[in-house]
Design a protein around this motif. Structure first.
Motif, PDB file in Angstrom:
ATOM      1  N   ARG A 161     -62.973  77.220  49.266  1.00 58.23           N
ATOM      2  CA  ARG A 161     -61.719  77.985  49.339  1.00 58.23           C
ATOM      3  C   ARG A 161     -62.110  79.409  49.633  1.00 58.23           C
ATOM      4  O   ARG A 161     -62.671  80.110  48.777  1.00 58.23           O
ATOM      5  CB  ARG A 161     -60.942  77.891  48.033  1.00 58.23           C
ATOM      6  CG  ARG A 161     -59.607  78.640  48.076  1.00 58.23           C
ATOM      7  CD  ARG A 161     -58.605  77.937  48.988  1.00 58.23           C
ATOM      8  NE  ARG A 161     -57.307  78.602  48.955  1.00 58.23           N
ATOM      9  CZ  ARG A 161     -56.866  79.453  49.900  1.00 58.23           C
ATOM     10  NH1 ARG A 161     -57.633  79.719  50.957  1.00 58.23           N
ATOM     11  NH2 ARG A 161     -55.678  80.008  49.788  1.00 58.23           N
ATOM     12  N   VAL A 191     -54.251  82.014  53.843  1.00 59.40           N
ATOM     13  CA  VAL A 191     -54.373  80.678  54.412  1.00 59.40           C
ATOM     14  C   VAL A 191     -55.762  80.493  55.025  1.00 59.40           C
ATOM     15  O   VAL A 191     -56.400  81.441  55.476  1.00 59.40           O
ATOM     16  CB  VAL A 191     -53.262  80.454  55.470  1.00 59.40           C
ATOM     17  CG1 VAL A 191     -53.485  81.338  56.692  1.00 59.40           C
ATOM     18  CG2 VAL A 191     -53.196  78.992  55.875  1.00 59.40           C
ATOM     19  N   GLU A 192     -56.232  79.258  55.027  1.00 63.75           N
ATOM     20  CA  GLU A 192     -57.526  78.939  55.642  1.00 63.75           C
ATOM     21  C   GLU A 192     -57.379  78.945  57.169  1.00 63.75           C
ATOM     22  O   GLU A 192     -56.560  78.201  57.714  1.00 63.75           O
ATOM     23  CB  GLU A 192     -58.000  77.555  55.183  1.00 63.75           C
ATOM     24  CG  GLU A 192     -58.413  77.492  53.733  1.00 63.75           C
ATOM     25  CD  GLU A 192     -59.751  78.166  53.478  1.00 63.75           C
ATOM     26  OE1 GLU A 192     -60.542  78.308  54.432  1.00 63.75           O
ATOM     27  OE2 GLU A 192     -60.001  78.558  52.330  1.00 63.75           O
ATOM     28  N   SER A 251     -57.676  75.631  59.209  1.00 61.36           N
ATOM     29  CA  SER A 251     -56.802  74.528  58.805  1.00 61.36           C
ATOM     30  C   SER A 251     -55.512  74.545  59.615  1.00 61.36           C
ATOM     31  O   SER A 251     -55.167  75.535  60.265  1.00 61.36           O
ATOM     32  CB  SER A 251     -56.465  74.639  57.319  1.00 61.36           C
ATOM     33  OG  SER A 251     -55.544  75.701  57.098  1.00 61.36           O
ATOM     34  N   ASP A 252     -54.773  73.439  59.547  1.00 61.88           N
ATOM     35  CA  ASP A 252     -53.486  73.353  60.243  1.00 61.88           C
ATOM     36  C   ASP A 252     -52.452  74.301  59.642  1.00 61.88           C
ATOM     37  O   ASP A 252     -51.451  74.624  60.280  1.00 61.88           O
ATOM     38  CB  ASP A 252     -52.959  71.920  60.188  1.00 61.88           C
ATOM     39  CG  ASP A 252     -53.799  70.949  61.000  1.00 61.88           C
ATOM     40  OD1 ASP A 252     -54.525  71.413  61.901  1.00 61.88           O
ATOM     41  OD2 ASP A 252     -53.750  69.737  60.730  1.00 61.88           O
ATOM     42  N   ALA A 253     -52.690  74.758  58.412  1.00 60.72           N
ATOM     43  CA  ALA A 253     -51.740  75.665  57.764  1.00 60.72           C
ATOM     44  C   ALA A 253     -51.723  77.049  58.417  1.00 60.72           C
ATOM     45  O   ALA A 253     -50.779  77.820  58.213  1.00 60.72           O
ATOM     46  CB  ALA A 253     -52.083  75.800  56.279  1.00 60.72           C
ATOM     47  N   PHE A 254     -52.737  77.367  59.193  1.00 61.11           N
ATOM     48  CA  PHE A 254     -52.803  78.661  59.871  1.00 61.11           C
ATOM     49  C   PHE A 254     -51.999  78.572  61.170  1.00 61.11           C
ATOM     50  O   PHE A 254     -52.524  78.308  62.239  1.00 61.11           O
ATOM     51  CB  PHE A 254     -54.265  79.023  60.159  1.00 61.11           C
ATOM     52  CG  PHE A 254     -54.452  80.385  60.787  1.00 61.11           C
ATOM     53  CD1 PHE A 254     -53.774  81.495  60.324  1.00 61.11           C
ATOM     54  CD2 PHE A 254     -55.343  80.545  61.845  1.00 61.11           C
ATOM     55  CE1 PHE A 254     -53.968  82.746  60.898  1.00 61.11           C
ATOM     56  CE2 PHE A 254     -55.550  81.791  62.422  1.00 61.11           C
ATOM     57  CZ  PHE A 254     -54.857  82.884  61.950  1.00 61.11           C
ATOM     58  N   ASP A 255     -50.689  78.769  61.065  1.00 62.28           N
ATOM     59  CA  ASP A 255     -49.824  78.658  62.232  1.00 62.28           C
ATOM     60  C   ASP A 255     -49.411  80.045  62.723  1.00 62.28           C
ATOM     61  O   ASP A 255     -49.379  81.015  61.958  1.00 62.28           O
ATOM     62  CB  ASP A 255     -48.588  77.820  61.924  1.00 62.28           C
ATOM     63  CG  ASP A 255     -47.671  78.499  60.918  1.00 62.28           C
ATOM     64  OD1 ASP A 255     -46.738  79.190  61.335  1.00 62.28           O
ATOM     65  OD2 ASP A 255     -47.920  78.359  59.702  1.00 62.28           O
ATOM     66  N   THR A 268     -46.126  81.985  61.076  1.00 59.17           N
ATOM     67  CA  THR A 268     -46.348  82.582  59.755  1.00 59.17           C
ATOM     68  C   THR A 268     -47.286  83.766  59.857  1.00 59.17           C
ATOM     69  O   THR A 268     -47.109  84.787  59.182  1.00 59.17           O
ATOM     70  CB  THR A 268     -46.906  81.535  58.781  1.00 59.17           C
ATOM     71  OG1 THR A 268     -46.028  80.414  58.740  1.00 59.17           O
ATOM     72  CG2 THR A 268     -47.060  82.119  57.386  1.00 59.17           C
ATOM     73  N   VAL A 300     -54.836  85.893  55.934  1.00 59.17           N
ATOM     74  CA  VAL A 300     -55.730  84.829  56.378  1.00 59.17           C
ATOM     75  C   VAL A 300     -57.087  85.114  55.749  1.00 59.17           C
ATOM     76  O   VAL A 300     -57.545  86.250  55.727  1.00 59.17           O
ATOM     77  CB  VAL A 300     -55.802  84.761  57.923  1.00 59.17           C
ATOM     78  CG1 VAL A 300     -56.227  86.081  58.536  1.00 59.17           C
ATOM     79  CG2 VAL A 300     -56.736  83.642  58.372  1.00 59.17           C
ATOM     80  N   HIS A 338     -54.700  84.895  67.089  1.00 57.60           N
ATOM     81  CA  HIS A 338     -54.735  83.633  66.348  1.00 57.60           C
ATOM     82  C   HIS A 338     -55.774  82.695  66.950  1.00 57.60           C
ATOM     83  O   HIS A 338     -56.605  82.111  66.235  1.00 57.60           O
ATOM     84  CB  HIS A 338     -53.333  83.015  66.376  1.00 57.60           C
ATOM     85  CG  HIS A 338     -53.230  81.706  65.664  1.00 57.60           C
ATOM     86  ND1 HIS A 338     -53.507  80.503  66.278  1.00 57.60           N
ATOM     87  CD2 HIS A 338     -52.876  81.401  64.380  1.00 57.60           C
ATOM     88  CE1 HIS A 338     -53.320  79.515  65.422  1.00 57.60           C
ATOM     89  NE2 HIS A 338     -52.932  80.031  64.261  1.00 57.60           N
ATOM     90  N   ARG A 380     -59.746  81.531  65.283  1.00 60.05           N
ATOM     91  CA  ARG A 380     -60.191  80.141  65.158  1.00 60.05           C
ATOM     92  C   ARG A 380     -61.422  79.871  66.016  1.00 60.05           C
ATOM     93  O   ARG A 380     -62.356  79.175  65.594  1.00 60.05           O
ATOM     94  CB  ARG A 380     -59.050  79.196  65.531  1.00 60.05           C
ATOM     95  CG  ARG A 380     -57.875  79.259  64.568  1.00 60.05           C
ATOM     96  CD  ARG A 380     -56.709  78.405  65.031  1.00 60.05           C
ATOM     97  NE  ARG A 380     -57.007  76.997  64.989  1.00 60.05           N
ATOM     98  CZ  ARG A 380     -56.694  76.189  63.957  1.00 60.05           C
ATOM     99  NH1 ARG A 380     -56.064  76.679  62.902  1.00 60.05           N
ATOM    100  NH2 ARG A 380     -56.986  74.906  63.982  1.00 60.05           N
TER     101      ARG A 380
END
Length: 271
Positions: free
Chosen positions: A54, A132-133, A136-140, A143, A165, A200, A204
């Motif tokens: 985490r 947010v990670e 991960s998919d949560a990093f959109d 948001t 992030v 973004h 990544r």
């Protein structure tokens, strides 16, 4: 300081090998940033269920409780069937029936802490504020843009803070901003949709490449088997002050932001 890529490389280096292991002994060296929080004997005979990450924390799930491991400024972990006798900079050792996990930390800013679970007060204090990670998919994007719009800071400072992030450390923030063609002093709230989209994607991309290359070794970091990281060898701006930009040829510049060195190309990152 080991950042997200270095911690993820460390996790991958021993997570599968230690999963299912039974703890035989726990050895403590000189005190670290925080105490273990439990008598070492309590961990003996427990099983290691899995190893997660985490942000910059490793989470070692045990059959009863959870170990939170932070590498601090100069820490690294080793895992092997047998390790040499510990030296003065080895401060925590988990001896299991599948090998020995040891924390080496010359500056002692790292930590190994036992908590009952992630809802324990100390765990919430350490992990609850993390963003947010990024892998991960949560990093959109939507948001991410909303969070930037609410900020009053320069974009580089927002990335380093980790509240929006997590894990985009100093090296990777400079590199992502270069690839996104955004000046590090640009106000986060003023970034339009296109620049946010580029940033973004760049975050990544940079972090993914760093993990694939074993992280960055500038001073102390090495992987679980002692291997150095190589991302720093392909950095496009970080640590390259006064050298020519590989895209436009302009001299890379360095400035200070919040007592951290920021590297950028004045031509490619105009806005």
């Amino acid at each position: 300081m080991p950042e997200l890529p270095e911690v993820e490389v460390t996790r991958r280096g021993f997570a599968d090998a230690i999963a299912g292991a039974r703890i035989r002994a726990v050895l403590l060296g000189k005190p670290l940033r925080w105490p273990l929080g439990v008598e070492p004997s309590v961990l003996v005979d427990q099983r290691v269920l899995r190893v997660r990450r985490r942000g910059k924390y490793l989470l070692v799930d045990l059959s009863a409780g959870l170990l939170l491991i932070h590498l601090g400024m100069s820490g690294s972990l080793r895992f092997a069937p047998v390790l040499p006798a510990p030296d003065a900079h080895d401060h925590f050792e988990l001896q299991t029936d599948r090998g020995v996990l040891r924390l080496h930390d010359p500056r002692r800013f790292g930590a190994v802490v036992w908590v009952q679970d992630e809802e324990a007060p100390l765990a919430r204090k350490l992990l609850g504020h993390l963003g947010v990670e990024p892998l991960s998919d949560a990093f959109d994007i939507a948001t991410f843009q909303m969070g930037l719009k609410a900020s009053r800071q320069a974009i580089k400072q927002v990335l380093l803070a980790g509240h929006l992030v997590v894990g985009v450390g100093n090296i990777y923030a400079s590199e992502a901003l270069f690839r996104a063609r955004i000046r590090p002093t640009a106000m986060a709230a003023r970034l339009g949709p296109e620049r946010v989209r580029r940033l973004h994607a760049a975050i990544r991309e940079v972090l993914g490449e760093a993990v694939a290359l074993g992280g960055s070794t500038l001073r102390d970091f090495s992987g679980v088997q002692g291997q150095a990281g190589h991302f720093q060898l392909s950095a496009r701006v970080y640590g390259r002050a006064d050298q020519p930009c590989g895209v436009c040829g302009a001299a890379i510049r360095m400035l200070r932001q919040g007592q951290r060195s920021t590297f950028f190309c004045p031509h490619c990152q105009r806005a």
